[in-house]
Design a protein around this motif. Sequence first.
Motif, PDB file in Angstrom:
ATOM      1  N   SER A  84       0.821  -1.207   0.000  1.00 56.09           N
ATOM      2  CA  SER A  84       0.000   0.000   0.000  1.00 56.09           C
ATOM      3  C   SER A  84       0.856   1.258   0.000  1.00 56.09           C
ATOM      4  O   SER A  84       1.896   1.320   0.675  1.00 56.09           O
ATOM      5  CB  SER A  84      -0.914   0.004   1.229  1.00 56.09           C
ATOM      6  OG  SER A  84      -1.842  -1.049   1.171  1.00 56.09           O
ATOM      7  N   SER A  85       0.415   2.247  -0.748  1.00 52.54           N
ATOM      8  CA  SER A  85       0.999   3.595  -0.811  1.00 52.54           C
ATOM      9  C   SER A  85       2.244   3.692  -1.682  1.00 52.54           C
ATOM     10  O   SER A  85       2.669   4.805  -2.015  1.00 52.54           O
ATOM     11  CB  SER A  85       1.343   4.137   0.588  1.00 52.54           C
ATOM     12  OG  SER A  85       0.219   4.094   1.430  1.00 52.54           O
ATOM     13  N   PRO A 319       4.578  11.046  11.821  1.00 48.97           N
ATOM     14  CA  PRO A 319       4.290  12.419  12.265  1.00 48.97           C
ATOM     15  C   PRO A 319       5.529  13.211  12.664  1.00 48.97           C
ATOM     16  O   PRO A 319       5.493  14.447  12.682  1.00 48.97           O
ATOM     17  CB  PRO A 319       3.373  12.200  13.479  1.00 48.97           C
ATOM     18  CG  PRO A 319       2.755  10.861  13.256  1.00 48.97           C
ATOM     19  CD  PRO A 319       3.806  10.043  12.593  1.00 48.97           C
ATOM     20  N   ASP A 320       6.628  12.505  13.001  1.00 45.12           N
ATOM     21  CA  ASP A 320       7.849  13.199  13.427  1.00 45.12           C
ATOM     22  C   ASP A 320       8.949  13.117  12.369  1.00 45.12           C
ATOM     23  O   ASP A 320      10.129  13.287  12.670  1.00 45.12           O
ATOM     24  CB  ASP A 320       8.359  12.617  14.745  1.00 45.12           C
ATOM     25  CG  ASP A 320       8.666  11.128  14.663  1.00 45.12           C
ATOM     26  OD1 ASP A 320       8.322  10.490  13.632  1.00 45.12           O
ATOM     27  OD2 ASP A 320       9.254  10.576  15.622  1.00 45.12           O
ATOM     28  N   HIS A 342       0.514  12.403   4.050  1.00 41.50           N
ATOM     29  CA  HIS A 342      -0.149  11.334   4.805  1.00 41.50           C
ATOM     30  C   HIS A 342       0.608  10.956   6.083  1.00 41.50           C
ATOM     31  O   HIS A 342       0.185  10.066   6.816  1.00 41.50           O
ATOM     32  CB  HIS A 342      -0.308  10.090   3.933  1.00 41.50           C
ATOM     33  CG  HIS A 342      -1.351  10.232   2.850  1.00 41.50           C
ATOM     34  ND1 HIS A 342      -2.594  10.777   3.085  1.00 41.50           N
ATOM     35  CD2 HIS A 342      -1.321   9.901   1.533  1.00 41.50           C
ATOM     36  CE1 HIS A 342      -3.294  10.784   1.955  1.00 41.50           C
ATOM     37  NE2 HIS A 342      -2.548  10.265   1.003  1.00 41.50           N
ATOM     38  N   SER A 343       1.738  11.629   6.344  1.00 32.23           N
ATOM     39  CA  SER A 343       2.540  11.303   7.523  1.00 32.23           C
ATOM     40  C   SER A 343       1.888  11.746   8.828  1.00 32.23           C
ATOM     41  O   SER A 343       2.278  11.290   9.900  1.00 32.23           O
ATOM     42  CB  SER A 343       3.926  11.961   7.413  1.00 32.23           C
ATOM     43  OG  SER A 343       4.668  11.435   6.350  1.00 32.23           O
ATOM     44  N   ALA A 376       4.782  20.929   9.311  1.00 27.04           N
ATOM     45  CA  ALA A 376       3.707  20.042   9.748  1.00 27.04           C
ATOM     46  C   ALA A 376       4.221  18.888  10.593  1.00 27.04           C
ATOM     47  O   ALA A 376       3.435  18.165  11.221  1.00 27.04           O
ATOM     48  CB  ALA A 376       2.947  19.485   8.538  1.00 27.04           C
ATOM     49  N   SER A 377       5.543  18.703  10.628  1.00 28.41           N
ATOM     50  CA  SER A 377       6.136  17.594  11.371  1.00 28.41           C
ATOM     51  C   SER A 377       6.341  17.964  12.827  1.00 28.41           C
ATOM     52  O   SER A 377       6.454  19.134  13.186  1.00 28.41           O
ATOM     53  CB  SER A 377       7.475  17.196  10.745  1.00 28.41           C
ATOM     54  OG  SER A 377       8.096  16.188  11.514  1.00 28.41           O
ATOM     55  N   GLN A 378       6.430  16.927  13.659  1.00 30.09           N
ATOM     56  CA  GLN A 378       6.631  17.124  15.090  1.00 30.09           C
ATOM     57  C   GLN A 378       8.019  16.705  15.554  1.00 30.09           C
ATOM     58  O   GLN A 378       8.272  16.583  16.752  1.00 30.09           O
ATOM     59  CB  GLN A 378       5.576  16.326  15.871  1.00 30.09           C
ATOM     60  CG  GLN A 378       4.147  16.728  15.542  1.00 30.09           C
ATOM     61  CD  GLN A 378       3.128  15.802  16.171  1.00 30.09           C
ATOM     62  OE1 GLN A 378       3.434  15.045  17.087  1.00 30.09           O
ATOM     63  NE2 GLN A 378       1.898  15.863  15.679  1.00 30.09           N
TER      64      GLN A 378
END
Length: 393
Positions: A84-85, A319-320, A342-343, A376-378
């Motif tokens: 997927s992806s 996300p990071d 999509h992260s 947008a990243s953490q």
Amino acid sequence: MKLAYLLIVTLLATSLLDAGLDRNQILRGELQNSLVKFEKEKVGTVAFMGGSITEMNGYRPIIGEWLQNRFPDTKFTFINAGISSTCSTTGSFRLPSHVLSHNPDLFFVEFAVNDDQDAHHTFENAHRGMEGILRHARTSNPNMDIVCTHFVNPGMLELIQAGKTPVSIAAHEKALEYYNVPSNYTARELADRIKAGKTDWKEYGGVHPRKPGNTLAANGAIAILEEAWKKKPSGATKPHPVPGTPQDPGSYFNGHFLPSCSVDMGEGVVRHIPDWKAIKGSFRNTFAGMQLFCAEKPGQTITVKFEGNTLAAYVLAGPDAGILEISVDGGTSTKTDLYHHHSRGLHYPRTVILAENLSQGSHTAIVTVSKGHNEASQGTAARILEFGVNNPE
């Protein structure tokens, strides 16, 4: 119920054959090698590569069941190399380990949708990935028969209905024509049927088709095979011709993953199975138990020694996800952002090109975690499944 369903698939495919292949089932070259293996030798390996449309319970098992019923005495091995992806770039680098290692007799590939909506590839990017797959497959196993299917999303469908060709499909078709590989143009078949009032997008089932959509795609592939197999082979298999030069010398036609011994981890960098439960973001079981190169703090470095003109990283970008700085052979550093749209909630699998269009030969790349990151990243994390290289020679 299963028998009745297969009967419907067979009848639909037969109706296509009775009418002759239309513009959406494009037979190029020959597909007799797989027929020899299935019909005369009674063995066959069939591989499917693509994104989630391949990985899911969709067109792939329909074709598999049809093949087993058409050749009831043949022992088949079916390879599901759908992830997927992933896009054709990822496909070109994972092809040797995920497909070619199984030495398939018949190979189905699809990446039109993922090259469009996931990777947002340019024409060049999409062509380099697909040519990489086709040329590598042909040179590795010249007897392998190949069929490519073009699936569709709403944006691509609108373009086709307006008389235009989506970028990813146009790029793939350029490579398919050059290597004389058949096209199962499901995307345009759907557009034609919608125009004729025979179906609609809802019935087809969306980006990840429901049974009617997967049946449509499977039937197109089956029709191509049946048409090709009307010509009986003379005897033994024979190699498909391979053009002497690639269309694009920068295509990833000898892409592969590097062995871990080619990667030198700097201080603080580890190769291990991350504790996914402790890391924010969802995680797909496809990657469960896999070790990754993990560097999470700015300044941490990884040194990669390789032969070839391209260096890539197959990553899980969550996300990071951070930014990597890459210097090849002591040259000026460039930056590659690992974060994908999509992260935000998922450790998203993608392949990023760290360096390309290099001179052929030996190179040393210093990959450093940057201090900055996508807004947008953490965080600044780099979690790398594999490093990929393209070595045309």
